[in-house]
Design a protein around this motif. Structure first.
Motif, mmCIF file in Angstrom:
data_model
loop_
_atom_site.group_PDB
_atom_site.id
_atom_site.type_symbol
_atom_site.label_atom_id
_atom_site.label_comp_id
_atom_site.label_asym_id
_atom_site.label_seq_id
_atom_site.Cartn_x
_atom_site.Cartn_y
_atom_site.Cartn_z
ATOM 1 N N GLN A 6 -30.808 -8.921 -47.787
ATOM 2 C CA GLN A 6 -30.523 -7.889 -48.557
ATOM 3 C C GLN A 6 -29.222 -7.614 -48.701
ATOM 4 O O GLN A 6 -28.490 -7.581 -47.738
ATOM 5 C CB GLN A 6 -31.603 -6.670 -48.271
ATOM 6 C CG GLN A 6 -33.032 -6.693 -48.192
ATOM 7 C CD GLN A 6 -33.396 -7.048 -49.601
ATOM 8 O OE1 GLN A 6 -33.260 -5.968 -50.500
ATOM 9 N NE2 GLN A 6 -34.187 -8.221 -49.967
ATOM 10 N N ILE A 7 -28.883 -7.001 -50.019
ATOM 11 C CA ILE A 7 -27.443 -6.507 -50.127
ATOM 12 C C ILE A 7 -27.489 -5.085 -50.516
ATOM 13 O O ILE A 7 -28.270 -4.687 -51.352
ATOM 14 C CB ILE A 7 -26.930 -7.322 -51.360
ATOM 15 C CG1 ILE A 7 -26.736 -8.907 -50.955
ATOM 16 C CG2 ILE A 7 -25.352 -7.018 -51.477
ATOM 17 C CD1 ILE A 7 -26.359 -9.706 -52.216
ATOM 18 N N GLN A 8 -26.772 -4.475 -49.788
ATOM 19 C CA GLN A 8 -27.056 -2.814 -50.172
ATOM 20 C C GLN A 8 -25.742 -2.399 -50.989
ATOM 21 O O GLN A 8 -24.492 -2.654 -50.793
ATOM 22 C CB GLN A 8 -26.801 -1.900 -48.787
ATOM 23 C CG GLN A 8 -27.867 -2.564 -47.785
ATOM 24 C CD GLN A 8 -27.628 -1.512 -46.516
ATOM 25 O OE1 GLN A 8 -26.751 -1.025 -46.223
ATOM 26 N NE2 GLN A 8 -28.719 -1.630 -45.686
ATOM 27 N N THR A 9 -26.147 -1.402 -51.829
ATOM 28 C CA THR A 9 -25.077 -0.762 -52.559
ATOM 29 C C THR A 9 -25.660 1.129 -52.844
ATOM 30 O O THR A 9 -26.695 0.985 -52.500
ATOM 31 C CB THR A 9 -25.087 -1.189 -54.056
ATOM 32 O OG1 THR A 9 -26.336 -0.817 -54.801
ATOM 33 C CG2 THR A 9 -25.107 -2.846 -54.341
ATOM 34 N N ASN A 13 -30.673 -1.494 -53.291
ATOM 35 C CA ASN A 13 -30.633 -2.724 -52.473
ATOM 36 C C ASN A 13 -31.262 -3.576 -53.510
ATOM 37 O O ASN A 13 -31.972 -3.665 -54.202
ATOM 38 C CB ASN A 13 -31.421 -2.757 -51.301
ATOM 39 C CG ASN A 13 -30.747 -1.532 -50.270
ATOM 40 O OD1 ASN A 13 -29.633 -1.049 -50.499
ATOM 41 N ND2 ASN A 13 -31.555 -1.093 -49.282
ATOM 42 N N SER A 15 -31.783 -8.453 -53.444
ATOM 43 C CA SER A 15 -31.881 -9.620 -52.382
ATOM 44 C C SER A 15 -30.778 -10.660 -53.001
ATOM 45 O O SER A 15 -29.997 -10.557 -54.092
ATOM 46 C CB SER A 15 -33.166 -10.282 -52.613
ATOM 47 O OG SER A 15 -33.338 -10.703 -54.179
ATOM 48 N N TRP A 63 -30.833 -7.494 -60.940
ATOM 49 C CA TRP A 63 -31.890 -6.452 -60.153
ATOM 50 C C TRP A 63 -31.910 -5.283 -60.885
ATOM 51 O O TRP A 63 -32.846 -4.600 -60.688
ATOM 52 C CB TRP A 63 -31.456 -6.421 -58.846
ATOM 53 C CG TRP A 63 -30.067 -5.370 -58.554
ATOM 54 C CD1 TRP A 63 -28.847 -6.331 -58.719
ATOM 55 C CD2 TRP A 63 -30.050 -4.298 -58.113
ATOM 56 N NE1 TRP A 63 -27.693 -4.972 -58.390
ATOM 57 C CE2 TRP A 63 -28.556 -4.033 -58.114
ATOM 58 C CE3 TRP A 63 -31.039 -3.170 -57.866
ATOM 59 C CZ2 TRP A 63 -27.998 -2.656 -57.735
ATOM 60 C CZ3 TRP A 63 -30.385 -1.946 -57.523
ATOM 61 C CH2 TRP A 63 -29.000 -1.579 -57.515
ATOM 62 N N HIS A 67 -35.996 -6.961 -60.696
ATOM 63 C CA HIS A 67 -35.857 -7.770 -59.476
ATOM 64 C C HIS A 67 -36.673 -9.056 -59.549
ATOM 65 O O HIS A 67 -37.626 -9.563 -59.959
ATOM 66 C CB HIS A 67 -36.463 -7.070 -58.286
ATOM 67 C CG HIS A 67 -35.740 -5.971 -57.746
ATOM 68 N ND1 HIS A 67 -34.329 -6.137 -56.930
ATOM 69 C CD2 HIS A 67 -35.739 -4.715 -57.958
ATOM 70 C CE1 HIS A 67 -34.085 -4.828 -56.743
ATOM 71 N NE2 HIS A 67 -34.800 -3.955 -57.338
ATOM 72 N N ASP A 96 -21.468 -5.615 -58.277
ATOM 73 C CA ASP A 96 -22.522 -6.251 -57.425
ATOM 74 C C ASP A 96 -21.938 -7.351 -56.625
ATOM 75 O O ASP A 96 -22.191 -7.630 -55.353
ATOM 76 C CB ASP A 96 -23.717 -6.453 -58.176
ATOM 77 C CG ASP A 96 -24.524 -5.150 -58.690
ATOM 78 O OD1 ASP A 96 -24.219 -4.059 -58.121
ATOM 79 O OD2 ASP A 96 -25.102 -5.181 -59.704
ATOM 80 N N THR A 103 -21.113 -7.882 -48.093
ATOM 81 C CA THR A 103 -22.281 -8.211 -47.308
ATOM 82 C C THR A 103 -22.092 -9.777 -46.579
ATOM 83 O O THR A 103 -22.192 -9.826 -45.361
ATOM 84 C CB THR A 103 -23.528 -8.305 -48.059
ATOM 85 O OG1 THR A 103 -23.784 -6.852 -48.513
ATOM 86 C CG2 THR A 103 -24.800 -8.849 -47.041
#
Length: 409
Positions: A6-9, A13, A15, A63, A67, A96, A103
């Motif tokens: 998972q990549i957080q912003t 979030n 993938s 996403w 997604h 992103d 990440t």
């Protein structure tokens, strides 16, 4: 080979597919997708670069629309992909990519610097990442769409940039290519390569416009750039020497195979002998190569060139034909004749393992030396080709009947 992370912003979030090298860690690459999402093709590219020694993250850049999109490049999927491209917010996409880089840098599998690689839509994102994002040591873009509309940002490029352009790309027509060349040619740290006759997506394996020769050349140029800026650096010379030791000195098939990638191949060009894939190549080594060379086989090195992903060796290969040599003289019983031939070996690596060998020699010279080809009246020579390689003062042009006619002219 990979896993989903998972990549957080700040906006939510999403993938990404993470592929890691066999050693567990390496410099990081964010791989920007084509317009078809994080599909099997993108995962294969990530695995490919992981085998080269990189930790690769492929973020789901669609996403914000939906997604987990995975499309093919054909039929209705292609039309849907074009629609997604039209909805895509490019600026958000670059943000992103930045989140994916952040990440990646926090992952224990990422060691050292980071870069960006992209194809099609991702090709432009790789260019924009080089212009907008900090700490992008190297960015590589394949047939990026719309770069000509963002050339004003080129002055902000911080690291190395490599762009692969397809000459006949309908999404990047001649006038766009001319603008890109004019803006970027001569700029420090920027490499621009045009592939004559190629169309968009020439490097997409299995695609309509796939061209293996151009894809291989582009990949080698890409790896050379990533290696130069980010590593990893391997001692290809020592790896190749160890491989040859197992082949010709200890004659250990298992040890030989252990120096190679999981699915390697060998091609002896003149006789088309060798093997593709682990099982066939091990069979070849076990029964037709490692234990099938004459006892007095000698390799005399003359020169070695080491590149970013390969070694090129110039060798004198010498032996007495006291046993049948399946790979060089298949079906020919021992003649007892002495053979000395120049031989060129091109050895490609992926990471710290041999991927393939392309071996070249003059088969006519071999046949002359074992008595199977009469050189009289033919433009071929025997051991003289080896002798002249060591002594350049030996006569040149002895096979040219018209050589004497140019005397004094």
């Amino acid at each position: 080979m990979g896993q989903t992370i998972q990549i957080q912003t700040q906006d939510g979030n999403f993938s990404g597919y993470l592929a890691t090298p066999a050693g567990g860690k390496g410099p990081g690459i964010v791989l920007c997708q084509e317009i078809f999402g994080v599909n099997a093709t993108m995962r294969q590219v990530a695995d490919y670069y992981a085998e080269e020694g990189y930790t690769v993250l492929v973020p789901d850049l669609f996403w914000r629309i939906e997604h987990g999109i995975e499309l093919s490049d054909r039929g209705a999927d292609f039309q849907r992909a074009l629609g997604l491209y039209q909805q895509f917010d490019e600026d958000k996409g670059v943000q992103d990519v930045g989140a994916a880089l952040a990440t990646l840098r926090q992952r224990p599998e990422c060691a050292g610097q980071t870069g960006v690689l992209g194809f099609c839509l991702g090709g432009k994102l790789a260019y924009l990442a080089a212009c907008r994002l900090p700490d992008v040591a190297c960015a590589v873009g394949y047939y990026g769409v719309g770069i000509e509309r963002a050339l004003g940002e080129a002055r902000n490029i911080r690291g190395r940039l490599v762009l692969h352009v397809a000459e006949r790309d309908g999404f990047c027509p001649p006038e766009a290519q001319a603008s890109i060349r004019e803006a970027l040619s001569g700029q420090p740290g920027v490499e621009l390569y045009v592939y004559p006759g190629m169309d968009h997506a020439f490097a997409r394996t299995g695609g309509e416009h796939f061209d293996k020769a151009s894809a291989l050349m582009a990949h080698q140029r890409s790896i050379a750039a990533f290696r130069a800026e980010m590593g990893p650096h391997y001692d290809f010379s020592a790896l190749w020497d160890k491989h040859c030791e197992y082949e010709f000195a200890t004659r250990d098939v298992d040890a030989t195979m252990a120096t190679m990638v999981a699915e390697p191949y060998v091609n002896h060009i003149p006789t088309m002998t060798g093997g593709v894939g682990y099982r066939q190549l091990k069979r070849f080594y076990q029964h037709h190569f490692v234990h099938s060379n004459p006892p007095d086989t000698t390799l005399i090195p003359l020169s070695r060139t080491i590149g970013a992903s390969q070694v090129v060796d110039e060798i004198l290969f010498c032996f007495t034909h006291t046993c049948e040599i399946d790979w060089m003289l298949p079906g020919v019983p021992p003649t007892g004749k002495r053979v000395e031939i120049p031989l060129i070996a091109i050895i490609k690596f992926r990471g710290d393992k041999l991927y393939h060998e392309h071996i070249y020699w003059d088969q006519a010279s071999v046949l002359v030396q074992v008595g199977l080809l009469d050189p009289k009246g033919l433009p071929v020579a025997g051991v003289e080709t080896a002798r002249k390689l060591l002594d350049e003062t030996l006569p040149s042009n002895t096979l040219m009947a018209r050589w004497s006619e140019s005397e004094g002219k």
